[in-house]
Design a protein around this motif. Structure first.
Motif, mmCIF file in Angstrom:
data_model
loop_
_atom_site.group_PDB
_atom_site.id
_atom_site.type_symbol
_atom_site.label_atom_id
_atom_site.label_comp_id
_atom_site.label_asym_id
_atom_site.label_seq_id
_atom_site.Cartn_x
_atom_site.Cartn_y
_atom_site.Cartn_z
ATOM 1 N N TYR A 11 0.846 -1.187 0.000
ATOM 2 C CA TYR A 11 0.000 0.000 0.000
ATOM 3 C C TYR A 11 0.886 1.243 0.000
ATOM 4 O O TYR A 11 1.875 1.311 0.721
ATOM 5 C CB TYR A 11 -0.921 -0.008 1.223
ATOM 6 C CG TYR A 11 -1.814 1.196 1.315
ATOM 7 C CD1 TYR A 11 -2.983 1.274 0.573
ATOM 8 C CD2 TYR A 11 -1.487 2.266 2.132
ATOM 9 C CE1 TYR A 11 -3.814 2.391 0.650
ATOM 10 C CE2 TYR A 11 -2.300 3.381 2.214
ATOM 11 C CZ TYR A 11 -3.456 3.435 1.465
ATOM 12 O OH TYR A 11 -4.260 4.546 1.532
ATOM 13 N N LYS A 12 0.524 2.235 -0.798
ATOM 14 C CA LYS A 12 1.310 3.465 -0.912
ATOM 15 C C LYS A 12 0.590 4.612 -0.214
ATOM 16 O O LYS A 12 -0.620 4.793 -0.396
ATOM 17 C CB LYS A 12 1.519 3.814 -2.381
ATOM 18 C CG LYS A 12 2.296 5.091 -2.618
ATOM 19 C CD LYS A 12 2.659 5.293 -4.064
ATOM 20 C CE LYS A 12 1.476 5.722 -4.879
ATOM 21 N NZ LYS A 12 1.839 6.128 -6.245
ATOM 22 N N ALA A 13 1.320 5.388 0.581
ATOM 23 C CA ALA A 13 0.763 6.546 1.274
ATOM 24 C C ALA A 13 1.725 7.729 1.142
ATOM 25 O O ALA A 13 2.907 7.550 0.855
ATOM 26 C CB ALA A 13 0.527 6.217 2.744
ATOM 27 N N GLY A 14 1.205 8.911 1.383
ATOM 28 C CA GLY A 14 2.001 10.131 1.270
ATOM 29 C C GLY A 14 2.805 10.468 2.508
ATOM 30 O O GLY A 14 3.678 11.323 2.465
ATOM 31 N N SER A 15 2.514 9.799 3.629
ATOM 32 C CA SER A 15 3.275 10.036 4.858
ATOM 33 C C SER A 15 3.346 8.747 5.669
ATOM 34 O O SER A 15 2.487 7.867 5.536
ATOM 35 C CB SER A 15 2.622 11.141 5.702
ATOM 36 O OG SER A 15 1.432 10.680 6.300
ATOM 37 N N VAL A 16 4.357 8.678 6.522
ATOM 38 C CA VAL A 16 4.502 7.514 7.402
ATOM 39 C C VAL A 16 3.319 7.449 8.358
ATOM 40 O O VAL A 16 2.768 6.377 8.616
ATOM 41 C CB VAL A 16 5.836 7.577 8.182
ATOM 42 C CG1 VAL A 16 5.922 6.446 9.209
ATOM 43 C CG2 VAL A 16 7.016 7.516 7.240
ATOM 44 N N GLN A 17 2.897 8.598 8.851
ATOM 45 C CA GLN A 17 1.793 8.643 9.801
ATOM 46 C C GLN A 17 0.506 8.068 9.207
ATOM 47 O O GLN A 17 -0.170 7.265 9.838
ATOM 48 C CB GLN A 17 1.552 10.076 10.269
ATOM 49 C CG GLN A 17 0.467 10.189 11.315
ATOM 50 C CD GLN A 17 0.257 11.619 11.775
ATOM 51 O OE1 GLN A 17 0.775 12.554 11.185
ATOM 52 N NE2 GLN A 17 -0.506 11.786 12.831
ATOM 53 N N SER A 18 0.178 8.470 7.981
ATOM 54 C CA SER A 18 -1.055 7.946 7.388
ATOM 55 C C SER A 18 -0.916 6.458 7.058
ATOM 56 O O SER A 18 -1.873 5.697 7.200
ATOM 57 C CB SER A 18 -1.461 8.747 6.148
ATOM 58 O OG SER A 18 -0.505 8.635 5.136
ATOM 59 N N LEU A 19 0.275 6.017 6.657
ATOM 60 C CA LEU A 19 0.499 4.600 6.352
ATOM 61 C C LEU A 19 0.303 3.732 7.594
ATOM 62 O O LEU A 19 -0.457 2.771 7.590
ATOM 63 C CB LEU A 19 1.904 4.387 5.788
ATOM 64 C CG LEU A 19 2.284 2.938 5.506
ATOM 65 C CD1 LEU A 19 1.580 2.439 4.253
ATOM 66 C CD2 LEU A 19 3.785 2.803 5.353
ATOM 67 N N THR A 20 0.986 4.112 8.665
ATOM 68 C CA THR A 20 1.005 3.268 9.858
ATOM 69 C C THR A 20 -0.229 3.409 10.740
ATOM 70 O O THR A 20 -0.359 2.703 11.732
ATOM 71 C CB THR A 20 2.269 3.528 10.699
ATOM 72 O OG1 THR A 20 2.308 4.920 11.050
ATOM 73 C CG2 THR A 20 3.526 3.157 9.930
ATOM 74 N N SER A 21 -1.152 4.287 10.359
ATOM 75 C CA SER A 21 -2.380 4.439 11.141
ATOM 76 C C SER A 21 -3.508 3.544 10.636
ATOM 77 O O SER A 21 -4.529 3.405 11.300
ATOM 78 C CB SER A 21 -2.844 5.901 11.119
ATOM 79 O OG SER A 21 -3.271 6.263 9.824
ATOM 80 N N MET A 22 -3.317 2.917 9.481
ATOM 81 C CA MET A 22 -4.385 2.109 8.882
ATOM 82 C C MET A 22 -4.108 0.608 8.979
ATOM 83 O O MET A 22 -2.960 0.184 8.989
ATOM 84 C CB MET A 22 -4.557 2.504 7.419
ATOM 85 C CG MET A 22 -5.005 3.942 7.257
ATOM 86 S SD MET A 22 -5.328 4.380 5.553
ATOM 87 C CE MET A 22 -3.694 4.358 4.870
ATOM 88 N N SER A 23 -5.184 -0.164 8.989
ATOM 89 C CA SER A 23 -5.082 -1.627 9.046
ATOM 90 C C SER A 23 -4.600 -2.184 7.709
ATOM 91 O O SER A 23 -4.880 -1.618 6.656
ATOM 92 C CB SER A 23 -6.443 -2.234 9.376
ATOM 93 O OG SER A 23 -6.841 -1.844 10.654
ATOM 94 N N CYS A 24 -3.900 -3.304 7.780
ATOM 95 C CA CYS A 24 -3.314 -3.941 6.601
ATOM 96 C C CYS A 24 -4.034 -5.249 6.275
ATOM 97 O O CYS A 24 -4.209 -6.099 7.153
ATOM 98 C CB CYS A 24 -1.836 -4.215 6.848
ATOM 99 S SG CYS A 24 -1.003 -5.027 5.482
ATOM 100 N N ILE A 25 -4.411 -5.416 5.008
ATOM 101 C CA ILE A 25 -5.110 -6.636 4.591
ATOM 102 C C ILE A 25 -4.204 -7.867 4.567
ATOM 103 O O ILE A 25 -4.685 -8.987 4.580
ATOM 104 C CB ILE A 25 -5.780 -6.473 3.215
ATOM 105 C CG1 ILE A 25 -4.747 -6.145 2.151
ATOM 106 C CG2 ILE A 25 -6.869 -5.425 3.261
ATOM 107 C CD1 ILE A 25 -5.271 -6.285 0.727
#
Length: 83
Positions: A11-25
């Protein structure tokens, strides 16, 4: 702008914070049972599996396929990107 990727699913995100705040499938504990994990390597044209050496153009594609040399056994886990 920098891109940040999940090591488990690509999954690609614009920031580390937004990446690591979401659940991973594709979290190791099960779908959505943990958060995305930051891939700490650099962006590349091809990503290599650290278990078997298979190469492909995106982390998302790499982590979606089973690995013949996975530590849990043949095809009992997905490819994992090397740094």
């Amino acid at each position: 702008m920098a891109n940040f990727y999940c090591e488990y699913c690509g999954y690609k995100a614009g920031s580390v914070q937004s990446l690591t705040s979401m659940s991973c499938i594709r979290h190791p504990l099960g779908p959505n049972k943990g958060k995305h994990k930051l891939y700490e390597g650099s962006e590349k044209q091809k990503y290599t599996c650290k278990y078997c050496g298979y190469q492909i153009g995106s982390i998302q594609s790499l982590t979606s396929m089973s690995c013949i040399r996975h530590p849990s056994g043949p095809n009992k886990g997905k490819h994992a990107p090397s740094l």
